[in-house]
Design a protein around this motif. Structure first.
Motif, PDB file in Angstrom:
ATOM      1  N   THR A 192      86.235 -22.116  16.842  1.00 29.81           N
ATOM      2  CA  THR A 192      85.182 -21.977  16.213  1.00 29.81           C
ATOM      3  C   THR A 192      85.088 -23.250  15.109  1.00 29.81           C
ATOM      4  O   THR A 192      86.028 -23.707  14.647  1.00 29.81           O
ATOM      5  CB  THR A 192      85.498 -20.589  15.098  1.00 29.81           C
ATOM      6  OG1 THR A 192      85.815 -19.410  16.134  1.00 29.81           O
ATOM      7  CG2 THR A 192      84.242 -20.431  14.018  1.00 29.81           C
ATOM      8  N   ASP A 241      81.430 -22.205  21.000  1.00 27.11           N
ATOM      9  CA  ASP A 241      80.656 -22.156  19.426  1.00 27.11           C
ATOM     10  C   ASP A 241      79.250 -22.768  19.580  1.00 27.11           C
ATOM     11  O   ASP A 241      79.038 -23.479  18.462  1.00 27.11           O
ATOM     12  CB  ASP A 241      81.637 -22.616  18.335  1.00 27.11           C
ATOM     13  CG  ASP A 241      80.978 -21.984  16.929  1.00 27.11           C
ATOM     14  OD1 ASP A 241      79.919 -21.164  16.961  1.00 27.11           O
ATOM     15  OD2 ASP A 241      81.693 -22.259  15.865  1.00 27.11           O
ATOM     16  N   ASN A 262      78.572 -21.302  24.062  1.00 28.38           N
ATOM     17  CA  ASN A 262      79.175 -20.098  23.231  1.00 28.38           C
ATOM     18  C   ASN A 262      79.945 -19.532  24.224  1.00 28.38           C
ATOM     19  O   ASN A 262      81.079 -18.802  23.954  1.00 28.38           O
ATOM     20  CB  ASN A 262      78.430 -19.281  22.478  1.00 28.38           C
ATOM     21  CG  ASN A 262      79.159 -18.504  21.443  1.00 28.38           C
ATOM     22  OD1 ASN A 262      79.916 -18.926  20.742  1.00 28.38           O
ATOM     23  ND2 ASN A 262      78.625 -17.257  21.518  1.00 28.38           N
ATOM     24  N   LYS A 281      75.626 -24.202  10.676  1.00 27.47           N
ATOM     25  CA  LYS A 281      76.506 -22.905  10.795  1.00 27.47           C
ATOM     26  C   LYS A 281      76.889 -22.796   9.326  1.00 27.47           C
ATOM     27  O   LYS A 281      77.509 -23.292   8.723  1.00 27.47           O
ATOM     28  CB  LYS A 281      77.791 -23.331  11.542  1.00 27.47           C
ATOM     29  CG  LYS A 281      78.656 -22.193  11.870  1.00 27.47           C
ATOM     30  CD  LYS A 281      79.966 -22.504  12.515  1.00 27.47           C
ATOM     31  CE  LYS A 281      81.090 -21.373  12.714  1.00 27.47           C
ATOM     32  NZ  LYS A 281      80.503 -20.155  13.657  1.00 27.47           N
TER      33      LYS A 281
END
Length: 486
Positions: free
Chosen positions: A198, A420, A415, A260
């Motif tokens: 992540t 991610d 992902n 993000k």
């Protein structure tokens, strides 16, 4: 009874106050155009049309990233707050880490954020010098491909020059990659579905598309953000037998932003283009009205989506042909509310008389229902489908009608594999030198043994001499599956 009512009323008041506090902490959506060196942190849910909220987020990010930057390695990623968008100098995003600073042959440990040290694809060039090249020297020429394990589909402008691509990322994303517990610049350390990785909230990734300019090419330079860069020269490299890069002026024609955030862990995806790229689909500005020429369209019939060019991927053995200029159009109209936000920003005093008034947002995409982040959760992307403008004519030139969106594609190629939504690591990460040598020797011995037992043809005769490690990467295979869909 009275006491019960007071208790109930107190509980209700407490609930109201808690909800109010939560809403205040989350913040109301910001739809007001502003020219500041700081982007908006996030976009909470709100009533009404979501487009103004997310499109304003995109424009604020575009301005902050294209704000003039402070100089010096110690200031990488920092805006010069004494300047305005129309002032000269490199932009904030241009001081982010370049892919080649982090992913180099042999997987050396990247230098720290506040350093420009390290190998450069042009050789003998400091990384503070803007460079349009890659360690695989034609990687920055190509778009996506239908052929397993290969990039392909270069884009040639009306001056018969190849569009070049550049990827950079923020400190948050860099620190996620080089974290001692991750070391994702090493191929064997890449996250997997079984062990997903992540990125930090606030990570920002940029992909830019550039036109390489030449004297006398007719480009009205005052309409573009222009910089200078060392640009890989394949012809001179071939003639001299060593890597040759020459300095050129380059004009920004396409700009992807991916951010993000805490509320949108599937990232917010924004895409900008120069208004002179192609003819307008609806009420976008028209270069003919200026009048100037389109960068990627002759202005003459036929006005159809450009076919994928032959012979495909540009590589060491398939050199660029400068005569294959492309006829490009926009396949889908830009969303009306997005065009209104463009006009709102173009009319701001600090934008109106600058080159940035010649760039437009073509789309924002976001996770509508983020839920709990995980390898199976794309967050219900919005907008999506063939009726939405989810393509940049300089970066998805030949994929404008495939019905897939940014998030959906990256869900499958990144992902779902535990990466991610970040695809480039699967393409760029390498093995340390000794590991790579050992792995190659093992594969070669296995192939020889298999050939001896079943008299099968060699690997090269089956797969071709240009086959690379990318052919076996799951990200590449997933991308090919998507592109092969009707």
């Amino acid at each position: 009874m009275m006491q019960t009512r007071f208790v109930a009323a107190g509980a209700l008041l407490a609930t109201i106050l808690m909800n109010a506090h939560a809403a205040s902490a989350q913040g109301a959506p910001d739809v007001t155009p502003k020219v500041l060196p700081d982007r908006i942190d996030d976009v909470p849910d709100a009533d009404g049309s979501p487009f103004p909220c997310f499109d304003n987020f995109s424009w604020r990010a575009f301005i902050a990233l294209n704000w003039p930057a402070l100089e010096g390695p110690e200031n990488r990623g920092m805006p010069d707050r004494t300047k305005k968008p129309g002032d000269s100098g490199p932009r904030v995003w241009e001081t982010y880490k370049a892919r080649y600073e982090v992913f180099a042959p042999g997987a050396p440990e990247p230098k720290g954020w506040t350093s420009y040290e390290g190998a450069n694809p042009c050789g003998g060039v400091d990384n503070e010098t803007k460079t349009l090249s890659a360690f695989s020297h034609f990687a920055d020429y190509n778009q996506a491909s239908f052929v397993l394990g290969r990039l392909a589909n270069p884009l040639i402008d009306q001056s018969k020059m190849y569009t070049r691509y550049e990827v950079r990322f923020s400190r948050e994303q860099f620190e996620s990659i080089v974290d001692p517990n991750n070391k994702w610049y090493i191929k064997q350390n890449l996250p997997t579905a079984a062990k997903p990785g992540t990125f930090k909230d606030g990570s920002v990734e940029i992909k830019a598309a550039w036109r390489v300019l030449n004297p006398g090419d007719g480009t009205v330079r005052s309409r573009f953000y222009i910089n200078k860069a060392m640009v890989f020269d394949p012809v001179a490299t071939d003639q001299q037998g060593t890597v040759v890069c020459n300095e050129h002026e380059i004009a920004l024609v396409g700009f992807h932003i991916v951010i993000k955030t805490k509320l949108r862990p599937q990232w917010i995806w924004s895409s900008f283009e120069h208004v002179d790229n192609v003819p307008p689909r609806t009420d976008e500005p028209d270069a003919k009205a200026v009048p100037v020429r389109y960068s990627f369209n002759s202005g003459l019939p036929p006005q159809v989506v450009a076919p994928m060019p032959a012979p495909g991927m540009i590589s060491e053995t398939n050199r660029p042909d400068p005569n294959l200029k492309m006829q490009v159009i926009r396949a889908q109209p830009i969303q009306p509310e997005t065009m209104q936000m463009n006009r709102n920003y173009w009319n701001l005093p600090d934008i109106k008389e600058t080159v940035w008034a010649n760039y437009m947002l073509v789309m924002t995409q976001w996770p509508r229902i983020p839920g709990t982040p995980g390898i199976g959760n794309a967050g219900t992307p919005f907008p999506t489908g063939v009726s939405s403008t989810l393509a940049n004519t300089t970066m998805e030139t030949y994929q404008q009608r495939n019905g897939r969106s940014c998030i959906e594609c990256h869900q499958e190629v990144s992902n779902s594999l535990g990466r991610d939504f970040v695809a480039f690591m699967g393409f760029d990460a390498t093995d340390p030198v000794q590991q790579a040598i050992a792995a190659t020797a093992f594969r070669a011995s296995s192939i020889r043994a298999a050939n001896a037992t079943r008299n099968s043809p060699s690997l090269d005769s089956v797969r071709g001499p240009s086959r690379t490690a990318l052919d076996d990467d799951p990200s590449v295979q997933a991308l090919v599956r998507i592109l092969q869909e009707p």
